[in-house]
Scaffold this motif. Structure first.
Motif: not given
Length: 1658
Positions: A1290-1293, A1312-1313
């Protein structure tokens, strides 16, 4: 039981004849009573054998719910042994009731009744007389504890029957097991150092104290004395010690002055009269009205009695004179110049007063949800009187409780669920390797791929699902914030498959057919064509239109549709009936069409019938020739100007002619040549173009039509067209008449139009909320946005998607939000203590001195409007003080003006600023007021120095790419092929300090708070392999084998790139098996596929045998035995027959025909036989009893009298010699084969069928096919090559909030996940799933108390005093080691005044100064560390406690009887730790050592350690150690000191200690010592050598205390023996003659076999 009574003895005389004494009568009566009592007892026993028994109460029955029900039970009479009897046998008056009133329970009672659980009582031990308690408690003692459980009404707690609650829920347990911990004794710390002596001269006392570390628990030993005293002596005092001290008592409670109301009434009356007179003096009526309004407004602003009723009173205290013995004496003994003040003003204490609770609000809940069906109701109360003067604080003003909702009008709570868009188009390019050349060529890729979709959150609703099934306009729910969906996001990536196009495969060209009409139905034209054809072997994707042309034509003359074909020739019949000579052969023919198929003979009427063929039967002396061979293949496929097709056939001489016979022809006559393929080399064929787009044909009715959402036809019939031209091979397009019109391909065909798909988007989401100015913090968002999501993309000409998916607009001007502030009014006049209280004090005639004054406060909005006081309590911070101390100056007091403001600073470091004041009034003339040392008029203060230094703090952050930067590999942005890499930055926090090393804002150092340093995040590099090599040749030249191609490893993966493919070990074994000859040359990654070599692809071709060359030449006869030869060549077999010669190794050498043989040339008149025919086939199965045969025919019969040899030859059938069995054999499966355009996905594994002869040789499949053998194997099977799916992240939070609001250690995090884990050989997921960076450093400011001042008693020596402290603004860096530094108070101006969370600032408190001789308690010690109740580090869940204590201090030993008890207290705490206590010991010193208890954190304590396991601190030996140099050892046995050995008696008792002989090793300083010898020093002789010097003398003690050799002596001897054996062995091996090395028989190096198995470290 008898009845006895005491009576007097009476003698009765009856008729004078009988005399009965009274005792006899008494005995008789007693006997009768005994008999009666026995009978009565037996009857009672009979009746008591029957008892009433009852059954359980039945269900409560009744019409209404509640207490009006009735329940019954069964009652019967039973014998004590258990059997039932008649009811009459039991006592009727004891019959139990069988019916009673009850409470009928209904379901709705569940909301009214519930179990009330009491607290568990104290744990009591389980008494057991058989269990002996251990001497030392380890874990504790088991016990039980009880509690009360009762059924009550929820509303008022009224008790109810337990059966009501048991109907809904079982009754909770009343008893449970528990553990009584071991008794824990009181634990105290070590004593402090001794204090100073209480007196500086004479005799005094000094003390030392200790504090309670852990309180006694569970009946542990109480705390010992916390104080120890000892006398201290100094020189005698020069002056006499004072025996008396002036002592002040504590202040009394605050009291109101007498008749205050009367004085206020008089004062108000006077003021009112004055006001009226003043108003009368004002003639203007308008002015009087303004004065009234101003007074009324002032009264409203003061709000005197609405929330505060402040009353100023007074309090007094007593001043006494005390003797050092503690006794009170007359005040005259303590006379001094100034006496303490005995009165002061005070504020009357008033507690907070609140109103009654309001009624409960209706039960409220915004929405209904099953998991939490309860609602909330609220009730409130208001403050009527705020606390003043230290009164009780206000209680909670709002109360909430759960309640049951009534009615069904409450809407259900909104549920949220994930929805997903349509899967995107399947794409293969994300799976390609970095080095793959096919990247970016989207149209040619196929096979396994990936497709993505987007997840969005919507409000869940049953109607939402309808849009998936309806054919009307799709209406999806509008998206909401994704944070509202609590479930995990659905999978947004999945594998998919793009079907690979199947290429068209065609067979080889057939041979050219005879010249035929274009159409046999129309034979009027003379135009004809020769055709050749090929067929489609593999049907392509999209139909046969994508295949090359299948028919080629050559124009020809004299076409025909049917012709005669010679099947065989008949026997040669000589002419005129002669036995030999010329003759003819009649051909046997059939009628065939152009395809070679036999048809009716009448169709060949127009064809020329074959004429008889001339033949010759040799006469006995004629030359004999063989039959003509078959015509060879045509030398050219067509004829032109420079090329002409030729065929040849030959024959040979079998026997020469005799005298008079026909002679043999010359050599040229033995060969014939004819023309062939005379047609020209102009080949034509139809060439068709690709089909055009499908165009709707409105004339055709709709097929399977379905309406779209707009009502248009979605599926319809259409037409496709293509261009067809006539092409001449190697030339180009020609006129269409050159090609057969009947074979012209179609140019128009129907087609099906695909259904259109419109774009579908969700409605816009709601606008994001605008920020309100009421929210705390900086408001940066000034816009609101909304968005929508595409859930279906258009296809096949459907409606396009809208261009705008994201909208934003400016927020509207928010409404004005009020903020609140406290408004303070003017201070009232200073109120003094009443005169009648202070009239006896000096200066009472003046109205001056200290007092108190009050003021009113009110709540205002920022715009100045009046607001409710509750708003300020919530939003305006701490309430200002309502009272303050004041001073009315007396006539003799010095009076000053207020301090001016500080002057401006010059800006230079070290400069100062000043402020001033001056004397006021009559004080200007008083000399004592002019003393600037006592009354300073100028104050100076150092200016702040603006010198700041910046320095880095903490570790570097992770390497972070700039926001939004994504490094794209090879210029392609595809999902799964993107990794964050490239140049980024790492950050280190910068701290800014001033010249006093205090932390300040980073802006002071002109810094944005960070040091930036460029860094590199390395980009991942995939495993790099070479291109595929060429396919190897098939491992078998005949039958099924394998062929291989390979890739070499060029570069290993790094930085998380794709790993190299694993080696298939099964395939490796196959490759090794098939390529054993290529030893040491295995490839890294290879592909193995089966292959088939046509056994008839290369064949041996033989020319006719030469004329038999006779070895013994008979010139007359020219006959006899000889040798004949022929040429044997390996040629490639084609459809048209054998063609070009090739290398001999391509043909099977075992089947190579003979090139020479023996022969016999017949003599004239001998019988001449033809060549032997082919052997017949052996019958199967092969058997030696079976035979095969071959035959020949006589060509030239001999004259009469001579015979021909046998025309037939036979031989037995021998297995694997001339007879073979055949069977099918299947190869191994190939590796999974993909299309050349595919990366992964569905593939196919193939294997091939092989025909194997019984001798193991592979032969042509026709041998097995002719036998009709069964073929049950499946030659193809599907397979899957796992797709190399890269890890999807995923994108960086967003960056998190800082972990610390201030300080040096704060960090921010982002995460990120893993959306999709890697599969196959895809890039693995990186280990770094979170990043951190330091926060901008901010100083931590907080208020902190200073130390309390010493207790001061004004104008007295002891008694009740006051101590003071201040609060200071401190700055911290957030670390535990930082103790803080003092800064300007302005820096804490934004903080609410509180210290460690306590808003009640306490700057002054009462204290006590003990009088000389008093016995008093010290101040409380600090709270001890929080301690848990643990055993061996295990917590027993008894909570944690901490303690503090007060020790007793004695100043005079005579006053001990007046001392108070020492005190300690404990409290529960959190974050407790487990501590262990252990005995510690010091080394023995003589016969004693120190023993103490130590806690696991290193604190020495008293208590805590078990007394049972306390080590000894004193030791003694019996008998005592009296020998010189002896001492008592730890074991209680006498031993000798170092350097001495024990000499014991026969009883093992030490007799004496004897010095050990010393081996003296001379050192460099001892020049006289003999190196080669050593001398033993006499133990009894005095020596000057010091036994304690190191490096000069060694003490060796070979003997033990018992006189025996010690163990180490034996060890040294054994070591010396082993060393001797080793030395001897080494000498033997060194002197031994070495043997010559043997030569290796085979030094041939084996080839190195390399195989890559996927290991990245290869």
């Amino acid at each position: 039981m008898g009845l006895t009574r005491k009576r007097r003895n009476v003698f009765i005389t009856h008729g004078g004849s009988a005399k009965v004494s009274v005792p006899c009568l008494r005995a008789l009566i007693m006997l009768l009573f005994a008999i009666w009592d026995t009978a009565a007892q037996s009857e009672g026993e009979i009746k008591s054998t029957y008892i009433w028994k009852t059954g359980p109460w039945g269900r409560c029955m009744g019409d209404d719910c509640g207490p009006g029900g009735i329940q019954t039970r069964a009652v019967w009479c039973a014998h004590v042994e258990g059997w039932t009897t008649l009811p009459t046998n039991c006592k009727q008056h004891e019959r139990p009731e069988n019916q009673q009133n009850c409470f009928k329970i209904c379901e709705w009672h569940k909301e009214l009744y519930d179990w009330q659980l009491g607290d568990w009582n104290q744990c009591k031990p389980v008494s057991s007389r058989y269990v002996e308690k251990p001497p030392e408690c380890i874990r504790g003692e088991e016990g039980t504890q009880n509690r009360d459980v009762s059924c009550v009404q929820k509303s008022n707690g009224a008790p109810a029957e337990d059966a009501i609650c048991e109907y809904f829920e079982p009754k909770p347990h009343l008893e449970q097991g528990c553990l009584i911990p071991c008794p824990q004794d009181c634990v105290v710390s070590e004593f402090s150092p001794w204090s100073e002596c209480s007196k500086t001269c004479g005799s005094g006392l000094q003390h030392r104290t200790r504090s309670v570390v852990a309180p006694p628990l569970f009946d542990g030993r109480p705390c010992p004395n916390l104080t120890e005293f000892q006398a201290c002596q100094f020189n005698p005092c020069d002056a006499e010690e004072s025996l008396y001290s002036l002592k002040v008592g504590s202040w009394s409670s605050c009291s109101l002055p007498h008749s205050r109301e009367v004085r206020q009434t008089r004062k108000k009356g006077k003021n009112r009269d004055k006001d009226k007179q003043r108003e009368k003096g004002v003639k203007d009526a308008e002015m009087r009205e303004l004065i009234k309004k101003k007074r009324n407004r002032n009264r409203q602003n003061r709000q005197d009695n609405k929330f505060w009723d402040i009353q100023i009173g007074y309090q007094t205290r007593e001043v006494t004179c005390t003797h050092k013995s503690g006794k009170t004496v007359a005040l005259s003994f303590c006379q001094q110049e100034t006496m303490p003040v005995t009165f002061q003003s005070c504020i009357m204490t008033k507690d907070c007063q609140v109103s009654e609770w309001t009624e409960w609000s209706p039960c409220f809940k915004a929405c209904y949800e099953i998991s939490s069906p309860k609602g909330i109701r609220i009730r409130t109360r208001t403050i009527k009187q705020f606390p003043v003067g230290g009164g009780a604080e206000c209680p909670e003003l709002e109360e909430k409780e759960q309640c049951s909702l009534q009615g069904d009008s409450i809407p259900p709570c909104a549920a949220y669920a994930w929805r997903t868009t349509e899967w995107s188009e399947c794409r293969v390019d994300p799976l390609l390797n970095q080095q793959d050349k096919r990247r970016g060529i989207q149209t040619v890729l196929c096979g396994g791929g990936v497709q993505t979709r987007e997840g969005y959150c919507v409000q869940a609703n049953e109607n939402l699902l309808l849009y998936l099934n309806t054919l009307k306009e799709k209406e999806a729910s509008k998206p909401v914030d994704n944070k509202l969906c609590s479930e995990p996001v659905p999978n947004t990536t999945q594998l998919c498959h793009v079907p690979c196009p199947i290429e068209c495969e065609v067979s080889s060209w057939s041979a050219w057919r005879p010249c035929t009409y274009e159409s046999c139905d129309d034979q009027q034209t003379k135009k004809g064509f020769k055709l050749r054809k090929r067929i489609i072997v593999n049907e392509p994707t999209g139909g046969t239109g994508n295949c090359p042309h299948l028919i080629e034509a050559i124009p020809c003359e004299e076409p025909s549709c049917f012709d005669w074909r010679i099947v065989r020739l008949g026997e040669c019949v000589p002419d005129d009936g002669k036995p030999c000579g010329p003759g003819t052969q009649i051909p046997e023919v059939v009628c065939v069409n152009n395809d070679g198929d036999e048809v009716e003979r009448q169709l060949c009427i127009d064809a020329v019938f074959p004429a008889p063929i001339i033949c010759d039967i040799p006469c006995p002396k004629d030359c004999v020739l063989s039959m003509w061979s078959e015509w060879s293949s045509c030398s050219h496929t067509c004829s032109g100007k420079n090329t002409e097709g030729r065929q040849m056939r030959t024959r040979s001489i079998l026997a020469y002619a005799g005298e008079g016979g026909i002679q043999c022809p010359n050599t040229s006559s033995l060969q014939e040549v004819r023309s062939c393929n005379e047609h020209p080399c102009t080949v034509y064929h139809w060439q068709s173009g690709t089909w055009g787009p499908c165009i709707e044909d409105t004339s055709v009715s709709t097929l399977n039509s379905s309406s779209s959402w707009s009502g248009e036809a979605a599926c319809a019939m259409g037409m496709q067209t293509r261009k067809v031209i006539c092409v001449r091979v190697n030339v180009g397009q020609v006129g269409p008449k050159k090609c057969p019109e009947s074979l012209r391909p179609e140019t128009v065909r129907p087609c099906l139009l695909p259904c259109t798909k419109d774009c579908i988007v969700t409605p816009y989401s709601d606008w994001t909320p605008c920020p309100t100015p009421c929210e705390e913090g900086d408001i940066t968002i000034k816009k609101q946005v909304r968005h929508r999501v595409i859930i279906q993309f258009p296809a096949n000409g459907g409606r396009d998607c809208p261009e705008t998916l994201y909208e934003e607009k400016d927020c509207e001007t928010p409404p004005v939000c009020y903020s609140y502030r406290w408004k303070t009014h003017k201070w009232r006049r200073c109120q003094l203590v009443p005169w009648y209280v202070r009239q006896d004090s000096p200066g009472a005639h003046e109205t001056c001195g200290p007092g108190l004054q009050t003021r009113a406060i009110s709540c205002r909005r920022q715009d100045g409007g009046q607001a409710d006081i509750a708003d300020c309590l919530k939003y305006a911070g701490t309430m200002p003080s309502l009272t303050q101390a004041c001073q009315i100056p007396c006539q003799d007091d010095c009076q000053f003006t207020n301090w001016s403001k500080f002057s401006m600073c010059s800006g230079e470091c070290g400069s100062v600023r000043t402020r001033k004041r001056s004397l006021a009034g009559k004080s200007k003339k008083r000399e004592r007021c002019k003393n600037t040392q006592v009354y300073p008029l100028v104050e100076t203060q150092f200016c702040p120095c603006n010198k700041y230094t910046a320095q880095p703090v903490g570790n570097w952050s992770d390497c972070i790419l700039p926001e939004g930067k994504v490094e794209v590999m090879l210029g392609m942005k595809v999902q799964g092929d993107i990794k964050e890499c490239g140049q980024g930055y790492r950050y280190q926090a910068m701290a800014c300090y001033d010249q006093d090393n205090r932390l300040v804002e980073t802006s002071r150092c002109n810094s944005h708070g960070y040091i930036e340093e460029a860094c590199i995040i390395p980009c991942p590099s995939d495993c790099k392999l070479s291109e595929w090599s060429n396919w190897s040749r098939c491992s078998k030249s005949c039958g099924s084998g394998v062929k291989v191609r390979s890739k070499w490893l060029r570069e290993k993966p790094y930085n998380g790139g794709r790993p190299c493919p694993k080696l298939d070990h099964v395939s490796q074994a196959q490759v090794t098996l098939h390529f054993k000859q290529v030893e040491g040359l295995l490839f890294n990654v290879y592909e193995v596929v089966p292959c088939h070599s046509d056994c008839s692809q290369y064949v041996w071709v033989t020319e006719p045998w030469s004329v038999c060359k006779v070895t013994n030449v008979d010139l007359k006869e020219n006959c006899g035995e000889g040798v004949q030869t022929r040429k044997v060549r390996c040629v490639q077999n084609t459809v048209d027959g054998p063609s070009d010669p090739v290398e001999d190794y391509l043909c099977d050498p075992e089947e190579m025909p003979l090139g020479a043989r023996k022969c016999a040339l017949p003599c004239p008149e001998d019988c001449v036989m033809s060549e032997w025919g082919h052997w017949s086939k052996c019958p199967l199965p092969c058997n030696e009893s079976s035979v095969r045969e071959r035959s020949s025919i006589p060509i030239r019969k001999p004259p009469d009298g001579k015979t021909c040899p046998e025309p037939t030859e036979t031989e037995s059938c021998n297995l694997n010699k001339n007879c073979h069995h055949y069977m099918y054999n299947v190869t191994d499966w190939s590796t999974c084969q993909l299309s050349e355009k595919a990366v992964c996905g569905n593939g196919i594994k193939t294997r091939m069928l092989d025909c194997v002869r019984s001798d193991g040789r592979s032969v042509d499949l026709r041998y097995c096919q002719e036998l009709g053998l069964e073929k049950s194997w499946q030659m193809n099977t599907s397979c899957v090559v796992e797709c190399p799916l890269n890890c999807q992240l995923s994108d960086w939070s967003s960056w998190s909030e800082c972990s610390q609001t201030c300080g040096l250690t704060g960090r921010m995090w982002r995460h990120r996940k893993i959306i999709q884990s890697s599969q196959g050989d895809g890039r693995p997921c990186p280990s770094q799933m979170e990043q951190s960076k330091p926060c901008t450093i901010r100083p931590c400011y907080k208020w902190q108390y200073d130390q309390w001042s010493s207790c001061k008693v004004e104008d007295a020596q002891c008694g009740q005093g006051v101590r003071f402290r201040n609060i200071t603004c401190m700055v911290f860096d957030g670390s535990q080691e930082d103790e803080g530094k003092v800064v300007e108070e302005e820096l804490c101006g934004d903080l609410e005044p509180s210290v460690d969370g306590d808003k009640q600032i306490l700057l002054e408190e009462d204290c006590t100064v003990p009088c000389p001789g008093d016995c008093y308690l010290m101040d409380w010690s600090t709270w001890s560390p929080c301690q848990l109740t643990c055993v061996n580090g295990e917590d027993f869940d008894f909570g944690a406690v901490q303690a503090r204590s007060r020790a007793v201090i004695i100043q005079e030993l005579e006053n001990q009887h007046m001392c108070p008890e020492q005190a300690w207290e404990s409290r529960t705490c959190t974050d407790g730790q487990c501590y262990e206590y252990k005995w510690m010991t010091s080394p023995w010193k003589g016969s004693s050592r120190m023993v103490w208890c130590q806690r696991s954190d290193g604190l020495n304590v008293t208590g805590g350690c078990s007394l049972v396991s306390q080590p000894d601190f004193n030791r003694s030996c019996n008998p005592p150690c009296i020998s010189p140099h002896s001492y008592c050892t730890e074991n209680g046995v006498c031993g000798c000191q170092e350097g001495y050995t024990e000499v014991t008696t026969s009883g093992g008792i030490l007799d004496q200690c004897t010095r050990i002989p010393v081996l003296e090793i001379p050192t460099e300083g001892n020049k006289k010592g003999d190196v080669k010898t050593s001398r033993a020093i006499n133990p009894t002789q005095a020596t000057n050598s010091s036994t304690g010097r190191g490096g000069r003398t060694w003490f060796l003690q070979p003997f033990g205390p018992d006189g025996r050799l010690k163990t180490w002596v034996y060890g040294v001897a054994a070591g010396a023996f082993v060393l001797l054996i080793f030395i001897i062995s080494m000498i033997y091996l060194a002197c031994k003659k070495p043997k010559k090395p043997q030569r290796r028989q085979n030094n041939r190096l084996k080839p190195l076999t390399l195989a890559y198995d996927g290991d990245a470290d290869m």
